[in-house]
Scaffold this motif. Sequence first.
Motif, PDB file in Angstrom:
ATOM      1  N   UNK A  94       0.725  -1.311  -0.056  1.00 52.80           N
ATOM      2  CA  UNK A  94       0.086   0.451   0.373  1.00 52.80           C
ATOM      3  C   UNK A  94       1.394   1.015  -0.142  1.00 52.80           C
ATOM      4  N   UNK A  95       1.823   1.193   0.743  1.00 58.81           N
ATOM      5  CA  UNK A  95       2.740   2.082   0.534  1.00 58.81           C
ATOM      6  C   UNK A  95       3.235   2.564  -0.962  1.00 58.81           C
ATOM      7  N   UNK A  96       3.863   1.967  -1.340  1.00 63.14           N
ATOM      8  CA  UNK A  96       4.501   1.994  -2.616  1.00 63.14           C
ATOM      9  C   UNK A  96       3.645   2.545  -3.370  1.00 63.14           C
ATOM     10  N   UNK A  97       2.310   1.713  -3.273  1.00 64.62           N
ATOM     11  CA  UNK A  97       1.239   1.546  -4.426  1.00 64.62           C
ATOM     12  C   UNK A  97       0.759   3.320  -3.775  1.00 64.62           C
ATOM     13  N   UNK A  98       0.464   3.969  -2.756  1.00 67.89           N
ATOM     14  CA  UNK A  98       0.268   5.584  -2.622  1.00 67.89           C
ATOM     15  C   UNK A  98       1.777   6.017  -3.276  1.00 67.89           C
ATOM     16  N   UNK A  99       2.957   5.502  -3.139  1.00 69.90           N
ATOM     17  CA  UNK A  99       3.550   6.852  -4.264  1.00 69.90           C
ATOM     18  C   UNK A  99       3.556   6.832  -5.896  1.00 69.90           C
ATOM     19  N   UNK A 100       2.989   5.457  -6.023  1.00 70.85           N
ATOM     20  CA  UNK A 100       3.073   5.457  -7.357  1.00 70.85           C
ATOM     21  C   UNK A 100       1.696   6.291  -7.476  1.00 70.85           C
ATOM     22  N   UNK A 101       1.046   6.321  -7.251  1.00 64.50           N
ATOM     23  CA  UNK A 101      -0.738   6.972  -7.581  1.00 64.50           C
ATOM     24  C   UNK A 101      -0.512   8.528  -6.699  1.00 64.50           C
ATOM     25  N   UNK A 102       0.487   8.405  -6.446  1.00 67.36           N
ATOM     26  CA  UNK A 102       0.699  10.203  -5.901  1.00 67.36           C
ATOM     27  C   UNK A 102      -0.606  10.649  -4.662  1.00 67.36           C
ATOM     28  N   UNK A 103       0.015   9.509  -3.832  1.00 65.61           N
ATOM     29  CA  UNK A 103      -1.275   9.504  -2.722  1.00 65.61           C
ATOM     30  C   UNK A 103      -0.085  10.233  -1.072  1.00 65.61           C
ATOM     31  N   UNK A 104      -0.631  11.465  -0.707  1.00 64.48           N
ATOM     32  CA  UNK A 104       0.387  11.074   0.461  1.00 64.48           C
ATOM     33  C   UNK A 104       0.681  10.175   1.581  1.00 64.48           C
ATOM     34  N   UNK A 105       1.874   9.948   1.567  1.00 66.77           N
ATOM     35  CA  UNK A 105       1.779   8.942   2.558  1.00 66.77           C
ATOM     36  C   UNK A 105       2.482   8.983   4.034  1.00 66.77           C
ATOM     37  N   UNK A 106       2.162   8.326   5.326  1.00 71.21           N
ATOM     38  CA  UNK A 106       1.924   8.554   6.444  1.00 71.21           C
ATOM     39  C   UNK A 106       2.824   7.273   6.941  1.00 71.21           C
ATOM     40  N   UNK A 107       3.600   7.170   7.711  1.00 73.36           N
ATOM     41  CA  UNK A 107       4.602   6.153   8.296  1.00 73.36           C
ATOM     42  C   UNK A 107       4.653   6.214   9.649  1.00 73.36           C
ATOM     43  N   UNK A 108       3.934   5.786  10.959  1.00 73.82           N
ATOM     44  CA  UNK A 108       4.132   5.707  11.522  1.00 73.82           C
ATOM     45  C   UNK A 108       5.259   3.894  12.568  1.00 73.82           C
ATOM     46  N   UNK A 109       6.223   4.989  13.065  1.00 73.90           N
ATOM     47  CA  UNK A 109       6.913   3.498  13.285  1.00 73.90           C
ATOM     48  C   UNK A 109       6.817   3.512  15.283  1.00 73.90           C
TER      49      UNK A 109
END
Length: 189
Positions: A94-109
């Motif tokens: 999903x993170x990779x696809x968000x990048x591909x579709x230009x959807x902002x990505x937030x990661x919570x560690x």
Amino acid sequence: MSKRVLFVTKDAGGFNVAKPVYDALDAADNDVRVIAEGVAAERWTDAGVKLAFRGSKNFKEHPFSFNVISCLEEICPDVVVATMGAPINLEDACATAANQLDIPLVIIEDVWASFTRTSAKPDLVFTLDEFGRKILTEDERTKDSRILVSGNPAVQHLVIPDDLRERMEELRFRYGRLVLFCGEGEGSA
């Protein structure tokens, strides 16, 4: 202005750090949805959250198919919020696809450097502390990301058993400062 936010989680730690953010966004009348697998799927369901997609508990033993691009195009989120479980699966997809579709990505560690489990480039990373910030600022993938130190909501209400608390006090008395390092798996070393 209401936003559509998609959470993607797999492990208990990911659920624990994502759930308070989910609750805050939901309380602010955002359209918040969840895709989950593993232990996190059970935790979300137990918390009364209806999942947009539920993968298996163990994707290695029980593989499943999921068209991530179609799902993101159908849900059309304004932002994807992903945790980074191990071994990683849906969160990375999903993170990779968000990048591909230009959807902002937030990661919570939920542990230091869990962002390294994906090749995706986040727009924002919530990390545990200044050590986490240092790791993030030294990595090419996150050099342009906004980094926020958020602590770890998963352990903010940690209950320390009385016998352990007494042992810790004994060690403090004997040695002075006591530093407790908690980790997970082989990466803790």
